[in-house]
Structure formats: structure tokens, C-alpha cells
Design a protein around this motif. Structure first.
Motif, PDB file in Angstrom:
ATOM      1  N   UNK A 210       0.838  -1.201   0.000  1.00 39.29           N
ATOM      2  CA  UNK A 210       0.000   0.000   0.000  1.00 39.29           C
ATOM      3  C   UNK A 210       0.872   1.251   0.000  1.00 39.29           C
ATOM      4  N   UNK A 211       1.935   1.226   0.795  1.00 41.13           N
ATOM      5  CA  UNK A 211       2.827   2.375   0.867  1.00 41.13           C
ATOM      6  C   UNK A 211       3.543   2.666  -0.431  1.00 41.13           C
ATOM      7  N   UNK A 228     -16.436 -10.394   1.890  1.00 48.28           N
ATOM      8  CA  UNK A 228     -15.194  -9.745   1.448  1.00 48.28           C
ATOM      9  C   UNK A 228     -15.339  -8.231   1.433  1.00 48.28           C
ATOM     10  N   UNK A 229     -16.489  -7.739   1.009  1.00 45.37           N
ATOM     11  CA  UNK A 229     -16.741  -6.288   1.046  1.00 45.37           C
ATOM     12  C   UNK A 229     -16.681  -5.770   2.480  1.00 45.37           C
ATOM     13  N   UNK A 230     -17.257  -6.532   3.406  1.00 45.06           N
ATOM     14  CA  UNK A 230     -17.221  -6.124   4.823  1.00 45.06           C
ATOM     15  C   UNK A 230     -15.788  -6.097   5.338  1.00 45.06           C
ATOM     16  N   UNK A 231     -15.010  -7.109   4.968  1.00 44.75           N
ATOM     17  CA  UNK A 231     -13.610  -7.157   5.400  1.00 44.75           C
ATOM     18  C   UNK A 231     -12.840  -5.958   4.857  1.00 44.75           C
ATOM     19  N   UNK A 236     -10.415  -0.758   6.268  1.00 43.09           N
ATOM     20  CA  UNK A 236     -10.235   0.570   5.657  1.00 43.09           C
ATOM     21  C   UNK A 236      -9.394   0.496   4.378  1.00 43.09           C
ATOM     22  N   UNK A 237      -9.758  -0.462   3.533  1.00 42.60           N
ATOM     23  CA  UNK A 237      -8.988  -0.698   2.306  1.00 42.60           C
ATOM     24  C   UNK A 237      -9.765  -0.334   1.044  1.00 42.60           C
ATOM     25  N   UNK A 241      -8.262  -1.898  -2.419  1.00 42.94           N
ATOM     26  CA  UNK A 241      -8.709  -3.230  -2.842  1.00 42.94           C
ATOM     27  C   UNK A 241     -10.035  -3.101  -3.570  1.00 42.94           C
ATOM     28  N   UNK A 242     -10.111  -3.645  -4.773  1.00 46.11           N
ATOM     29  CA  UNK A 242     -11.310  -3.535  -5.592  1.00 46.11           C
ATOM     30  C   UNK A 242     -11.822  -4.932  -5.976  1.00 46.11           C
ATOM     31  N   UNK A 243     -13.087  -5.188  -5.635  1.00 51.14           N
ATOM     32  CA  UNK A 243     -13.758  -6.387  -6.134  1.00 51.14           C
ATOM     33  C   UNK A 243     -14.365  -6.030  -7.477  1.00 51.14           C
TER      34      UNK A 243
END
Length: 358
Positions: A210-211, A228-231, A236-237, A241-243
Motif C-alpha cells: 500500500x505504501x 469480502x466487502x465487509x472485510x 479501511x482498504x 482493494x477492488x472487487x
């Protein structure tokens, strides 16, 4: 001489086994075989060549009528060989198929996963499990580990034919802004518990990617999407992170990715690893049963991670993606090496098997 082939599959969409049926339909048709793809579910996404009998669209609420339609189709078609790629876990259904619908057919049963229960119902009672197969049969396993397990648990011989990738259908139809930026890693597959995308997301969060502005894209649909969306929200990603959902042009995303990561509990012979390496995209994978150890040469074309070792997965993400010299070495190896999982090598094994099958 065998010329008329049936490829029997659950569907033509969203899975590696189904993708292999798509590839086989194209390859065998181009080799001069008359190919008919029979789908049990009305999902047709992947490309194919030959004819299509979409039984999923024909099925109705009257099971008896549907059964006789199915039986009549195979009796009328008189295929030389049926290549059965379906999941075959229902004992009663498979027993009926073998004794009534396919009784006089030549069938090659294909095993796409290390979990034999998916393909051999009642596998713990070998003689009952074997009773669901026709007499004139062959068995194809997609990895050596699966072949070994079939022999040990069922006393059956099988042939190993690896999955292969066909890359001439790569196209970019959407998300041009994402595909123009290759600063991401990717995971591809059904959003199910067995694929463990939650493990991938957590390891990504624990890494230093991420950095460095490296995002994570996950392609696929499935029952775990909400979790997965909840995770992603809880960690705070959302910005990283994109589904992406299911993408028919997944190869375009894999080709542009810095690396493909596989975190499954178990596999057969993962198509996504083969496709990534064929596209010269480095891979990282758990050494799960089965397939990754037969595909990945550790630190040559990617990284093989001790099975289910999430900490080592995080370390591997950092090692491959943040060590420029090491990454260039892996990319260089991919660009210079030949592809053992080419269509040419593996379709010939299918043709040789069909020629010998009587």
C-alpha cells in the motif's frame, strides 16, 4: 476412427474446469473433430467452437421429461467419445447416468480437483464409487498429485494431461483507466471459501505494498462477496482493494498486473497460474494440493509459499513486488523460457489418448 466428440460440462463460465472445456472445444474443432459442448447449467460466457446443446435452458420442472430428453439426445447423437468434465458428487444421479444414459457410451472422466469427493461419489467405499462409471472408460487427471490420489484411494489408473491456456482472445472492453495502470496485483476466481480471498486481503494489508501505491484487484463473483466487502471496509482498504466482479476479458487484467496471487485451500491444476505465466506475469501461490508445485519453479517464474502460511505470503509479496532486482530477474526468466503448458503440447496428448481409446 474417433471424430465425433461430446464435451460434457456444468457450464461455460466462471471456473477453471469450464475454461478448460472452452479451450478443448476450440482446439479439437481446429484439429478437425466434430465437437458438441453440452452444458448442464444455462451459463455460457466462455468462447467455444462446434455445436452447443444447452441442457440448462431445456430443463424444466418436470424432471422425468427432462431426463428422457437428455437420454434421447445422447442416443440420437451417437458420439464416438464423451469427455465428462462435470462435478460428479451425487451417487444416485451418476449411477443412473452410467447404467442408463451412458451405458453403451465411451466416456473419459476428467478430474479437475484434488478433492476427489467432487468427482467420485462415495469415494470412501471404492467399489460403490467405481460403480458410477461405465465399463468402456478412461480417466484423465489434471495433475500428478491427483493421479496418485486416484490410484491410492480407488485403485484406478489414469492419464495426466495438464490444463493449457489459449491467449488469442485477449481483449480490453472496459475499465481502460485501470488497465492503463499496471501498478496492481491480482487474484482471480470464484468468491468462495475455498479460494480464501480473505487471506489474500489480510496479507496484502500486512504487506508494504500500500505504501508503494500497489493496489489489489480481485476478479470473480460468488457467495463470499458480501463478507469480502465487509472485510475491506473493516480494514479501511476501500481505496486500495477492488472487487471487480466477473470479467470475460480477465486475461487483459492478468497481462497488465505486476503479479497474480493464488491463496486457495486446495486446487486441481489452476488455470489462472498457467494463464499468468503464459502472459509473462509472475505468480505467488500457496503450495496447496494440487498443481502449484507442478507449475511454479520457486524463485524462477514466481514464488511458492508454504501451504497456508499467511505470514510467509506477506513476506513473499514484499520480496517479489518491492525488490526491483529480484522482480526483474523473475520477469526476465519468464520472457526467455518456453511454455510447458502450451496448447500445442497438451492438445496432442488429448489426441493421442482419443486415438488409443477403443
Amino acid at each position: 476412427m474417433i471424430k465425433k466428440i461430446c464435451l460434457l460440462t456444468d457450464s461455460l463460465g466462471s471456473g477453471g474446469a469450464e475454461k478448460m472445456v472452452s479451450n478443448l472445444a476450440i482446439s479439437l474443432s481446429e484439429k478437425g473433430y466434430t465437437v458438441t459442448v453440452v452444458t448442464m447449467i444455462d451459463v455460457v460466457v466462455y468462447p467455444y467452437k462446434g455445436s452447443l446443446y444447452n441442457f440448462g435452458k431445456i430443463k424444466n420442472s418436470n424432471k422425468l421429461r427432462s431426463f428422457f430428453k437428455f437420454k434421447s439426445f445422447f442416443k440420437t447423437q451417437q458420439f464416438d467419445v464423451i469427455l465428462d468434465h462435470r462435478v460428479r458428487s451425487n451417487f444416485i444421479k451418476e449411477f443412473i447416468f452410467s447404467k442408463i444414459i451412458f451405458k453403451n457410451e465411451k466416456v473419459i472422466y476428467c478430474v479437475h480437483h484434488f478433492n476427489l469427493e467432487l468427482y467420485f461419489p462415495l469415494v470412501n467405499v471404492p467399489w460403490l464409487s467405481r460403480s458410477t462409471f461405465v465399463k468402456n472408460r478412461g480417466i484423465v487427471a489434471v495433475s500428478k498429485e491427483i493421479q496418485k490420489k486416484i490410484s491410492q484411494r480407488l485403485g484406478l489408473e489414469s492419464h495426466v494431461i495438464y490444463n493449457y491456456a489459449i491467449l488469442n482472445s485477449i481483449g480490453v472492453h472496459s475499465d481502460l483507466d485501470i488497465l492503463s495502470n499496471s501498478n496492481y496485483i491480482i487474484g482471480v476466481g470464484r468468491l468462495t471459501d475455498i479460494k480464501q480471498f480473505n487471506v489474500l486481503i489480510k496479507s496484502y494489508k500486512d504487506s508494504k505494498l500500500i505504501g508503494h501505491g500497489i493496489k489489489l484487484l480481485i476478479l470473480g463473483e460468488g457467495v463470499e462477496k458480501r463478507n469480502l466487502n465487509k472485510l475491506i471496509n473493516d480494514l479501511h482498504l476501500n481505496a486500495f482493494v477492488k472487487l471487480m466482479g466477473f470479467k470475460s476479458n480477465a486475461l487483459a487484467y492478468i497481462q497488465k498486473a505486476k503479479a497474480l496471487v493464488l491463496t486457495s485451500k486446495s486446487e486441481g491444476f489452476p488455470m489462472v497460474l498457467i494463464e499468468a505465466l503464459s502472459l509473462k506475469t509472475p505468480v505467488i501461490s500457496f503450495d496447496c494440493k494440487s498443481g502449484p508445485a507442478e507449475i511454479i519453479k520457486h524463485e524462477e517464474n514466481g514464488l511458492l509459499v508454504d501451504n497456508q502460511n499467511a505470514d510467509m505470503l506477506t513476506e513473499s509479496l514484499n520480496k517479489l513486488l518491492l525488490n526491483d532486482a529480484f522482480y526483474k530477474k523473475i520477469k526476465g526468466n519468464l520472457n526467455q523460457s518456453s511454455n510447458p503448458f502450451s496448447e500445442e503440447n497438451n492438445i496432442q496428448k488429448w489426441i493421442d489418448l482419443l486415438r488409443k481409446f477403443k
